[in-house]
Design a protein around this motif. Sequence first.
Motif, PDB file in Angstrom:
ATOM      1  N   TRP A  19      21.177   6.777  52.620  1.00  0.00           N
ATOM      2  CA  TRP A  19      21.530   8.120  52.124  1.00  0.00           C
ATOM      3  C   TRP A  19      20.283   8.860  51.657  1.00  0.00           C
ATOM      4  CZ3 TRP A  19      21.089  10.613  47.393  1.00  0.00           C
ATOM      5  CH2 TRP A  19      21.773  11.828  47.271  1.00  0.00           C
ATOM      6  N   ILE A  20      19.392   8.160  50.924  1.00  0.00           N
ATOM      7  CA  ILE A  20      18.136   8.779  50.475  1.00  0.00           C
ATOM      8  C   ILE A  20      17.321   9.241  51.664  1.00  0.00           C
ATOM      9  CG2 ILE A  20      15.934   8.332  49.319  1.00  0.00           C
ATOM     10  CD1 ILE A  20      18.202   8.601  47.368  1.00  0.00           C
ATOM     11  N   ALA A  21      17.244   8.363  52.701  1.00  0.00           N
ATOM     12  CA  ALA A  21      16.457   8.695  53.883  1.00  0.00           C
ATOM     13  C   ALA A  21      17.055   9.906  54.606  1.00  0.00           C
ATOM     14  CB  ALA A  21      16.385   7.495  54.815  1.00  0.00           C
ATOM     15  N   SER A  22      18.389   9.949  54.692  1.00  0.00           N
ATOM     16  CA  SER A  22      19.035  11.070  55.388  1.00  0.00           C
ATOM     17  C   SER A  22      18.825  12.400  54.663  1.00  0.00           C
ATOM     18  CB  SER A  22      20.533  10.787  55.540  1.00  0.00           C
ATOM     19  OG  SER A  22      21.187  10.819  54.271  1.00  0.00           O
ATOM     20  N   GLN A  23      18.582  12.335  53.339  1.00  0.00           N
ATOM     21  CA  GLN A  23      18.330  13.545  52.564  1.00  0.00           C
ATOM     22  C   GLN A  23      16.858  13.932  52.544  1.00  0.00           C
ATOM     23  OE1 GLN A  23      21.038  15.260  51.378  1.00  0.00           O
ATOM     24  NE2 GLN A  23      22.145  13.601  52.420  1.00  0.00           N
ATOM     25  N   ASP A  78      25.167  -2.445  49.241  1.00  0.00           N
ATOM     26  CA  ASP A  78      25.107  -1.264  48.354  1.00  0.00           C
ATOM     27  C   ASP A  78      23.735  -0.610  48.409  1.00  0.00           C
ATOM     28  OD1 ASP A  78      27.701  -1.758  47.627  1.00  0.00           O
ATOM     29  OD2 ASP A  78      27.186  -2.766  45.740  1.00  0.00           O
ATOM     30  N   ILE A  79      22.680  -1.432  48.312  1.00  0.00           N
ATOM     31  CA  ILE A  79      21.318  -0.886  48.324  1.00  0.00           C
ATOM     32  C   ILE A  79      20.994  -0.263  49.671  1.00  0.00           C
ATOM     33  CG2 ILE A  79      18.881  -1.547  48.206  1.00  0.00           C
ATOM     34  CD1 ILE A  79      19.701  -3.649  46.127  1.00  0.00           C
ATOM     35  N   ASP A  80      21.412  -0.937  50.754  1.00  0.00           N
ATOM     36  CA  ASP A  80      21.113  -0.413  52.089  1.00  0.00           C
ATOM     37  C   ASP A  80      21.816   0.918  52.326  1.00  0.00           C
ATOM     38  OD1 ASP A  80      19.679  -0.839  54.491  1.00  0.00           O
ATOM     39  OD2 ASP A  80      21.540  -1.378  55.518  1.00  0.00           O
ATOM     40  N   MET A  81      23.066   1.021  51.856  1.00  0.00           N
ATOM     41  CA  MET A  81      23.799   2.285  52.005  1.00  0.00           C
ATOM     42  C   MET A  81      23.106   3.393  51.209  1.00  0.00           C
ATOM     43  SD  MET A  81      27.835   3.036  51.199  1.00  0.00           S
ATOM     44  CE  MET A  81      27.636   2.649  49.458  1.00  0.00           C
ATOM     45  N   PHE A  82      22.683   3.048  49.976  1.00  0.00           N
ATOM     46  CA  PHE A  82      21.980   4.027  49.143  1.00  0.00           C
ATOM     47  C   PHE A  82      20.641   4.419  49.778  1.00  0.00           C
ATOM     48  CE2 PHE A  82      19.229   4.795  45.315  1.00  0.00           C
ATOM     49  CZ  PHE A  82      19.798   6.010  44.980  1.00  0.00           C
TER      50      PHE A  82
END
Length: 372
Positions: free
Chosen positions: A53-57, A46-50
């Motif tokens: 996503w933060i990095a991609s934004q 869950d944390i890695d996916m989040f």
Amino acid sequence: VIEVYTILALLIWTSIFAFSLWLNIEQEKQAIHKLAISEINSNFEDIDMFRHWIASQGGVYVAVTEQTQPNPTIAHLPERDITTPSGKTLTLINTPYLLRQLSNPESSHLHAHMASLKPLNSLNQADNWEKRALASFEQGKEEFCEIVETIDGPHMRLMRPSRYQPSCASCHLGANYHEGDIMGGLVVSIPMQPYLTNLETQIKKITLTHGSLWFLGFTGIGLAYQRQKKFDDKRRQHEKSLRQSDVAFSNLNEGLLITDADMNIVTSNKAFSKITGFHKNEITGENQHFIREKMFGEDHFTAMLMALKKDKYWKHDFEISHKSKGMIPINLTVNAVYDENDQLSNYIFVYSDINKRKKLKEKLKNINNNDH
């Protein structure tokens, strides 16, 4: 012998339960460990996916507060801080900064952070455990998980490598990384104390269950030992009594013949063989016809049966046929034996040789006649 077998049984019983106890505890430990692994993997995903996503934004903007101050490690970014039309100040935060904000020990038992050998923020400098994990990643390992002791008790720590991607360039401006290079790793840890407490509870239950079953078995073996010991004591006493009876039976001066309820011969003693000339081996198993023909005349046998039926007892002096010496005078006593259910079980014939007594009477008679 019974004591040896009992001790052996107790040792085997104890060994079986000791092994079973150990095996069940080990299985419980493995089950608890798997639960912890499952939880930390789920949280990591869950944390890695989040995080991705933060990095991609390119990061996210949040309001500047006393707890959330602008990140000095990305001060080179021209739009690190912006002001909304309403006049509210927002600051850009990247993944490592966000993770530190989320990993508040007071509000969550979960802790996550980024660690690196060349961090932008010194707070993300890898500790000794993380250095070992990063070294294993360079050797091709994709995961490093261990239970480590901390000031807050044992924690399970899981670390996986973080690789350089184009979206990382804005924060790591000027860094000598190529796409796919290991920059560091994401570390997630959970406290093990709740699991250890649960494990302790389960071990107590397992131990209590095994202890109760072991005690029941121990008691059962003990009772079996006592019962068998009593039985053996009685058997030895009975055997002793039988040996004594056999000695007495064999050495009686009177001849004894024992039959069953149908007058089949069961046994006889030495005196019987001496009086009648018939040895035990040749008459055992013979029936009442043998007794009537060799030990009685027809009239005596019929009288005996009638008396035994009426009085269970018969006694008479008469002559019987010795196997090799002709007719000899005897005194015969016969008793009918009944069991505890008042059922006829045996006949006991007692033969007394009265030949000497008869000769003595005749001698005395002759002396009296001569005196006259």
